[in-house]
Design an enzyme around this catalytic site. Structure first.
Site, PDB file in Angstrom:
ATOM      1  N   ASP A 100       0.863  -1.162   0.000  1.00  0.00           N
ATOM      2  CA  ASP A 100       0.000   0.000   0.000  1.00  0.00           C
ATOM      3  C   ASP A 100       0.916   1.234   0.000  1.00  0.00           C
ATOM      4  O   ASP A 100       2.091   1.132   0.356  1.00  0.00           O
ATOM      5  CB  ASP A 100      -0.868  -0.048   1.265  1.00  0.00           C
ATOM      6  CG  ASP A 100      -1.596   1.246   1.521  1.00  0.00           C
ATOM      7  OD1 ASP A 100      -2.259   1.738   0.587  1.00  0.00           O
ATOM      8  OD2 ASP A 100      -1.502   1.773   2.654  1.00  0.00           O
TER       9      ASP A 100
ATOM     10  N   ASP B 292      -0.212   5.074   0.813  1.00  0.00           N
ATOM     11  CA  ASP B 292      -0.488   6.101   1.824  1.00  0.00           C
ATOM     12  C   ASP B 292      -0.438   5.513   3.234  1.00  0.00           C
ATOM     13  O   ASP B 292      -1.091   4.507   3.520  1.00  0.00           O
ATOM     14  CB  ASP B 292      -1.867   6.726   1.592  1.00  0.00           C
ATOM     15  CG  ASP B 292      -1.930   7.491   0.279  1.00  0.00           C
ATOM     16  OD1 ASP B 292      -0.996   7.373  -0.535  1.00  0.00           O
ATOM     17  OD2 ASP B 292      -2.918   8.209   0.070  1.00  0.00           O
TER      18      ASP B 292
ATOM     19  N   ASP C  91      -1.900  -0.675   5.814  1.00  0.00           N
ATOM     20  CA  ASP C  91      -2.362  -0.168   7.113  1.00  0.00           C
ATOM     21  C   ASP C  91      -3.882  -0.047   7.216  1.00  0.00           C
ATOM     22  O   ASP C  91      -4.415   0.170   8.293  1.00  0.00           O
ATOM     23  CB  ASP C  91      -1.766   1.225   7.384  1.00  0.00           C
ATOM     24  CG  ASP C  91      -2.404   2.285   6.500  1.00  0.00           C
ATOM     25  OD1 ASP C  91      -2.226   2.205   5.263  1.00  0.00           O
ATOM     26  OD2 ASP C  91      -3.127   3.149   7.027  1.00  0.00           O
TER      27      ASP C  91
HETATM   28 MG   LIG Z   1      -2.833   3.220   3.492  1.00  0.00          MG
END
Ligand SMILES: [Mg+2]
Length: 300
Positions: free
Chosen positions: A88, A90, A249
């Protein structure tokens, strides 16, 4: 069956770490066989024999030792032999949420951040939240938008070492982002990744100026798409899923993390930490290399 519990400290491992872990696993039929230091005072492997790995795995996820993360995985060649890693972007490869950086330019950052949080906690559907956020960006001049944002991106501590080490060992690397392609491409260049996947935005001309139309262009990169990317890359490169890892996340990363041989939650939302195979809450993403079984000597 042989498994490994890896303990990784954010700062310093407590000297009684094995006793502490054992005390949390009383009644689980876990036999500690031997330990092996990966990095002195920082990371250690405990080789264990377990009867019921599912139960032990669940139990370990609930153990809360301050400033220490525990990873529980099978003792197998796949642990170190990672051939595909999908990240991922961000709040994983970079510290920021890029849609918030764009929103700041339009003065709608508070509203965008509120919707982002709802989505990342899994409270609203990602596609819906994405459309709502992109709609708030309507009218932002697009000509120099990406050039202005690229220098603002801050790579997460440890990402360069992690990616370089994996790459040196023949791992295909990809960023798969619910953010935007020009920035994902930029992160790909900074880290020497092989692929970048992300969303694109439609533009329109208003009074002679090209601006964001407030609509996404093409397929939205949501949780399903992230998983599909992982599966496609594994097939394309002939990588067994056991040799793949996905790192993220947010709730929209859980599908790809579930499909990968190892799903790693990086400073993730509580729900994501509980559902992922393992978690890391230190200040360096390179600490993931300890989960993969590297020692500090090998990493020098
Ligand atoms: Mg993220």
């Amino acid at each position: 069956m042989s498994y490994i519990i890896t303990a990784i400290a954010a700062k310093e491992l407590p000297s009684d770490i094995q006793t502490t872990i054992e005390s949390h696993l009383i009644g689980q039929e876990v036999k500690f066989v031997k330990s092996s230091v990966l990095a002195a005072g920082k990371a250690v492997d405990f080789f264990v024999d377990v009867e019921n790995a599912d139960n032990v795995s669940k139990k370990i996820k609930l153990i809360n030792i301050p400033q220490v993360d525990l990873a529980f995985q099978k003792d197998s060649d796949a642990r170190k032999n990672k051939k595909l890693a999908v990240f991922d972007m961000d709040s994983t490869l970079i510290y920021q949420e890029v849609i918030e950086l764009i929103a700041a330019q339009a003065g709608v950052e508070d509203e965008v951040a509120r919707i982002t949080n709802l989505a990342m906690n899994g409270e609203i559907d990602f596609q819906e939240s994405f459309r709502r956020r992109v709609n708030l960006l309507k009218g932002i001049p697009s000509a120099d938008l990406w050039a202005k944002l690229k220098p603002q991106l801050n790579l997460t501590n440890g990402t360069k070492q992690l990616c370089a080490t994996l790459k040196k060992n023949g791992c295909v690397l990809a960023v798969c982002s619910g953010g935007f392609l020009p920035l994902a491409e930029h992160v790909k260049e900074l880290l020497g990744l092989d692929y970048a996947f992300a969303n694109q935005l439609k533009t329109q001309v208003v009074d002679g100026t090209e601006v964001l139309s407030g609509e996404p262009a093409g397929e939205i990169v949501d949780g399903n798409k992230k998983k599909a990317v992982l599966l496609e890359l594994a097939a394309k490169h002939g990588v067994s899923l056991a040799n793949s890892v996905a790192v993220g996340d947010g709730a929209n990363d859980l599908l790809m993390m579930g499909a990968a041989g190892l799903g790693l939650a990086w400073n993730a939302k509580p729900k994501v930490q509980l559902e992922a195979d393992c978690r890391l809450n230190t200040d360096s993403l390179a600490d993931a290399l300890y989960i993969f079984g590297y020692t500090d000597k090998e990493l020098e």
